[in-house]
Design a protein around this motif. Structure first.
Motif, PDB file in Angstrom:
ATOM      1  N   GLN A 115       0.767  -1.167  -0.065  1.00 48.51           N
ATOM      2  CA  GLN A 115       0.144   0.221  -0.130  1.00 48.51           C
ATOM      3  C   GLN A 115       0.922   1.255   0.020  1.00 48.51           C
ATOM      4  OE1 GLN A 115      -3.263  -0.168  -0.205  1.00 48.51           O
ATOM      5  NE2 GLN A 115      -3.000   2.119  -0.877  1.00 48.51           N
ATOM      6  N   LYS A 116       1.940   1.185   0.891  1.00 46.45           N
ATOM      7  CA  LYS A 116       2.664   2.541   0.971  1.00 46.45           C
ATOM      8  C   LYS A 116       3.494   2.683  -0.535  1.00 46.45           C
ATOM      9  CE  LYS A 116       6.651   4.415   3.510  1.00 46.45           C
ATOM     10  NZ  LYS A 116       7.542   4.554   4.875  1.00 46.45           N
ATOM     11  N   THR A 117       3.899   1.395  -1.161  1.00 46.71           N
ATOM     12  CA  THR A 117       4.534   1.823  -2.442  1.00 46.71           C
ATOM     13  C   THR A 117       3.391   2.378  -3.391  1.00 46.71           C
ATOM     14  OG1 THR A 117       5.932  -0.137  -2.050  1.00 46.71           O
ATOM     15  CG2 THR A 117       5.728   0.243  -4.454  1.00 46.71           C
ATOM     16  N   VAL A 118       2.429   1.848  -3.493  1.00 50.98           N
ATOM     17  CA  VAL A 118       1.233   2.441  -4.386  1.00 50.98           C
ATOM     18  C   VAL A 118       0.930   3.726  -4.178  1.00 50.98           C
ATOM     19  CG1 VAL A 118      -1.129   1.965  -5.138  1.00 50.98           C
ATOM     20  CG2 VAL A 118       0.266  -0.029  -4.801  1.00 50.98           C
TER      21      VAL A 118
ATOM     22  N   ARG B  48      -2.033  -9.705  -5.970  1.00 49.07           N
ATOM     23  CA  ARG B  48      -3.188  -9.014  -5.568  1.00 49.07           C
ATOM     24  C   ARG B  48      -3.341  -7.400  -6.145  1.00 49.07           C
ATOM     25  NH1 ARG B  48      -5.735 -10.308   0.198  1.00 49.07           N
ATOM     26  NH2 ARG B  48      -6.485 -12.498  -0.263  1.00 49.07           N
ATOM     27  N   TYR B  49      -2.327  -6.889  -6.134  1.00 45.45           N
ATOM     28  CA  TYR B  49      -2.359  -5.477  -6.652  1.00 45.45           C
ATOM     29  C   TYR B  49      -2.161  -5.597  -8.162  1.00 45.45           C
ATOM     30  CZ  TYR B  49      -1.326  -0.911  -8.256  1.00 45.45           C
ATOM     31  OH  TYR B  49      -1.233   0.484  -8.801  1.00 45.45           O
ATOM     32  N   MET B  50      -1.133  -6.498  -8.785  1.00 47.57           N
ATOM     33  CA  MET B  50      -0.809  -6.418 -10.172  1.00 47.57           C
ATOM     34  C   MET B  50      -2.148  -7.221 -10.801  1.00 47.57           C
ATOM     35  SD  MET B  50       3.008  -8.014  -9.863  1.00 47.57           S
ATOM     36  CE  MET B  50       4.347  -7.072  -9.251  1.00 47.57           C
ATOM     37  N   LYS B  51      -2.854  -8.007 -10.213  1.00 48.44           N
ATOM     38  CA  LYS B  51      -4.055  -8.847 -10.757  1.00 48.44           C
ATOM     39  C   LYS B  51      -4.964  -7.626 -11.318  1.00 48.44           C
ATOM     40  CE  LYS B  51      -8.059 -11.460  -9.641  1.00 48.44           C
ATOM     41  NZ  LYS B  51      -8.915 -10.583  -9.382  1.00 48.44           N
ATOM     42  N   ASP B  52      -5.145  -6.684 -10.580  1.00 50.10           N
ATOM     43  CA  ASP B  52      -6.244  -5.551 -10.836  1.00 50.10           C
ATOM     44  C   ASP B  52      -5.615  -4.609 -11.444  1.00 50.10           C
ATOM     45  OD1 ASP B  52      -8.212  -7.115  -9.565  1.00 50.10           O
ATOM     46  OD2 ASP B  52      -7.808  -6.205  -7.549  1.00 50.10           O
ATOM     47  N   HIS B  53      -4.445  -4.311 -11.869  1.00 51.35           N
ATOM     48  CA  HIS B  53      -3.859  -3.087 -12.407  1.00 51.35           C
ATOM     49  C   HIS B  53      -2.912  -3.385 -13.790  1.00 51.35           C
ATOM     50  CE1 HIS B  53      -5.113  -1.762  -8.461  1.00 51.35           C
ATOM     51  NE2 HIS B  53      -5.219  -0.550  -9.109  1.00 51.35           N
ATOM     52  N   GLY B  54      -3.324  -4.639 -14.355  1.00 49.92           N
ATOM     53  CA  GLY B  54      -2.855  -4.948 -15.924  1.00 49.92           C
ATOM     54  C   GLY B  54      -1.532  -5.803 -15.616  1.00 49.92           C
ATOM     55  N   GLY B  55      -1.326  -6.402 -14.394  1.00 51.54           N
ATOM     56  CA  GLY B  55      -0.126  -7.303 -14.544  1.00 51.54           C
ATOM     57  C   GLY B  55       1.007  -6.889 -13.930  1.00 51.54           C
ATOM     58  N   GLY B  56       2.001  -7.737 -14.031  1.00 51.17           N
ATOM     59  CA  GLY B  56       3.556  -7.465 -13.793  1.00 51.17           C
ATOM     60  C   GLY B  56       4.205  -8.469 -13.788  1.00 51.17           C
TER      61      GLY B  56
ATOM     62  N   THR C  95       2.713   5.918  -2.717  1.00 52.01           N
ATOM     63  CA  THR C  95       3.929   6.680  -2.977  1.00 52.01           C
ATOM     64  C   THR C  95       4.349   6.982  -4.447  1.00 52.01           C
ATOM     65  OG1 THR C  95       4.791   6.068  -1.016  1.00 52.01           O
ATOM     66  CG2 THR C  95       6.556   7.163  -2.317  1.00 52.01           C
ATOM     67  N   PHE C  96       4.025   6.058  -5.266  1.00 47.03           N
ATOM     68  CA  PHE C  96       4.714   5.798  -6.507  1.00 47.03           C
ATOM     69  C   PHE C  96       3.568   5.853  -7.555  1.00 47.03           C
ATOM     70  CE2 PHE C  96       8.959   4.525  -4.465  1.00 47.03           C
ATOM     71  CZ  PHE C  96       9.373   5.650  -4.450  1.00 47.03           C
ATOM     72  N   GLY C  97       2.657   5.522  -7.063  1.00 42.13           N
ATOM     73  CA  GLY C  97       1.452   5.268  -8.051  1.00 42.13           C
ATOM     74  C   GLY C  97       0.959   4.033  -8.686  1.00 42.13           C
ATOM     75  N   GLY C  98       1.752   2.949  -8.156  1.00 40.54           N
ATOM     76  CA  GLY C  98       1.658   1.602  -8.893  1.00 40.54           C
ATOM     77  C   GLY C  98       2.734   0.705  -8.405  1.00 40.54           C
ATOM     78  N   LEU C  99       2.589  -0.489  -9.000  1.00 34.75           N
ATOM     79  CA  LEU C  99       3.594  -1.507  -8.775  1.00 34.75           C
ATOM     80  C   LEU C  99       3.874  -2.463  -9.886  1.00 34.75           C
ATOM     81  CD1 LEU C  99       5.554  -3.140  -6.871  1.00 34.75           C
ATOM     82  CD2 LEU C  99       3.424  -4.403  -6.058  1.00 34.75           C
ATOM     83  N   ASP C 100       4.828  -2.368 -10.348  1.00 32.07           N
ATOM     84  CA  ASP C 100       4.999  -3.202 -11.880  1.00 32.07           C
ATOM     85  C   ASP C 100       5.866  -4.515 -11.414  1.00 32.07           C
ATOM     86  OD1 ASP C 100       3.850  -1.160 -13.734  1.00 32.07           O
ATOM     87  OD2 ASP C 100       5.475   0.024 -12.803  1.00 32.07           O
ATOM     88  N   TYR C 101       6.871  -4.339 -10.678  1.00 30.22           N
ATOM     89  CA  TYR C 101       7.841  -5.636 -10.346  1.00 30.22           C
ATOM     90  C   TYR C 101       7.943  -5.760  -8.750  1.00 30.22           C
ATOM     91  CZ  TYR C 101       9.162  -3.746 -14.960  1.00 30.22           C
ATOM     92  OH  TYR C 101       8.988  -3.367 -16.472  1.00 30.22           O
ATOM     93  N   ALA C 102       8.334  -6.979  -8.630  1.00 23.58           N
ATOM     94  CA  ALA C 102       9.055  -7.330  -7.320  1.00 23.58           C
ATOM     95  C   ALA C 102       9.916  -8.511  -7.134  1.00 23.58           C
ATOM     96  CB  ALA C 102       7.630  -7.731  -6.579  1.00 23.58           C
ATOM     97  N   PHE C 103      10.776  -8.199  -6.297  1.00 18.15           N
ATOM     98  CA  PHE C 103      12.076  -8.933  -6.115  1.00 18.15           C
ATOM     99  C   PHE C 103      11.966  -9.486  -4.827  1.00 18.15           C
ATOM    100  CE2 PHE C 103      12.777  -6.048  -9.356  1.00 18.15           C
ATOM    101  CZ  PHE C 103      13.355  -6.787 -10.512  1.00 18.15           C
ATOM    102  N   ASN C 104      11.661 -10.663  -4.342  1.00 14.88           N
ATOM    103  CA  ASN C 104      11.385 -11.131  -3.052  1.00 14.88           C
ATOM    104  C   ASN C 104      12.873 -11.887  -2.734  1.00 14.88           C
ATOM    105  OD1 ASN C 104       8.780 -10.388  -2.596  1.00 14.88           O
ATOM    106  ND2 ASN C 104       8.199 -11.841  -4.091  1.00 14.88           N
ATOM    107  N   VAL C 105      13.709 -11.167  -2.059  1.00 15.61           N
ATOM    108  CA  VAL C 105      15.093 -11.616  -1.904  1.00 15.61           C
ATOM    109  C   VAL C 105      15.417 -11.849  -0.019  1.00 15.61           C
ATOM    110  CG1 VAL C 105      17.512 -11.047  -1.898  1.00 15.61           C
ATOM    111  CG2 VAL C 105      15.751  -9.882  -3.558  1.00 15.61           C
ATOM    112  N   ALA C 106      14.641 -11.329   0.592  1.00 11.97           N
ATOM    113  CA  ALA C 106      14.579 -11.594   2.059  1.00 11.97           C
ATOM    114  C   ALA C 106      14.797 -12.988   2.390  1.00 11.97           C
ATOM    115  CB  ALA C 106      13.628 -10.800   2.709  1.00 11.97           C
TER     116      ALA C 106
END
Length: 256
Positions: free
Chosen positions: A72-75, A124-132, A77-88
């Motif tokens: 939510q904070k990412t969206v 969940r976010y990507m699903k409703d916003h065109g993918g990623g 602040t920056f208006g969306g979410l296109d990519y994610a890298f899960n490294v932790a």
């Protein structure tokens, strides 16, 4: 990489090691980045270094509420979410007959549950916003066992299968999910190994390229997997190990 400019990405575990090199590559490619980590001081330093292009989010990836807030904070602040890298990730090692339940749970929860929760809410976010596109960091140990690493290896194998399952389920929403499987990489988490000359030599005997990888050598493949050049790559686990997997794994038992 220039085609990635203007996009938005999340990187978990982005304050150091492989995650941090991915962050650097993303920033250099013109991508806005939300960095999730527990190292609050490092996150503040990154925000100061990349003002306007990066936000730091103190995040425990094993806590679902933290992941929801991260997305939510990412969206916001920056208006969306296109990519994610899960490294932790991190591990507490031990032989199966000696390892505590607490150490097993710590390792499996951080590595596997953390990726599950991250993919769940990113998608969940990507699903409703065109993918990623999502990239999970597994490990060569998803394929190759090691002494004292049953929890780590099992969890990383789970990450690879979770990646495949996510690709299967999410392709219909234009979401691609892939994994990279690093071999030995020189990072703060592997310092205990890479600082031991005898251990490093044992690894080198099995790695045809005769050296550990630099973290940046993981960042390149990770960014490739979200790029348009990988538009038909989905559900794969890309082994990035200097040909280690084809040579076998060193016997670490003699060093403990």
């Amino acid at each position: 990489m220039s085609k990635l400019s203007g996009k938005v990405a999340i990187v978990t575990g982005g304050a150091s090691g492989i995650g941090n090199t991915i962050v650097t590559r993303l920033i250099n490619a013109g991508i806005k980045v939300a960095v999730a980590d527990l190292n609050e001081q490092k996150l503040k330093e990154l925000e100061e270094q990349h003002k306007g292009n990066l936000i730091g989010c103190v995040t425990n990836v094993t806590v679902e509420k933290d992941i929801e807030q991260l997305v939510q904070k990412t969206v916001d602040t920056f208006g969306g979410l296109d990519y994610a890298f899960n490294v932790a990730g991190a591990s507490r090692s031990g032989l199966i007959i000696e390892q505590s339940e607490e150490d097993w749970d710590f390792t499996v929860d951080l590595i596997l549950k953390g990726v599950f929760l991250s993919v769940k809410h990113q998608a969940r976010y990507m699903k409703d916003h065109g993918g990623g596109a999502i990239v999970n960091v597994a490990s060569l140990n998803a394929h190759v066992p090691m002494f004292y690493g049953a929890a780590y290896s099992s969890a990383k194998a789970g990450v690879e299968m979770l990646t495949k399952n996510a690709a299967l389920e999410l392709a219909q929403y234009n979401i691609r999910v892939n994994a990279i499987l690093p071999g030995l990489v020189s990072t703060p988490l592997t310092k205990g190994l890479t600082d031991n000359k005898e251990v490093v030599n044992a690894y080198k005997e099995r790695i045809p390229m005769r050296r550990p990888a630099d973290p940046d050598e993981m960042a390149g493949p990770a960014l490739f997997l979200v790029s348009d050049d990988a538009s038909y790559v989905n559900g794969t686990g890309l082994v990035v190990d200097g040909a280690w997997e084809v040579s076998g794994y060193p016997d670490l038992s003699k060093f403990i």
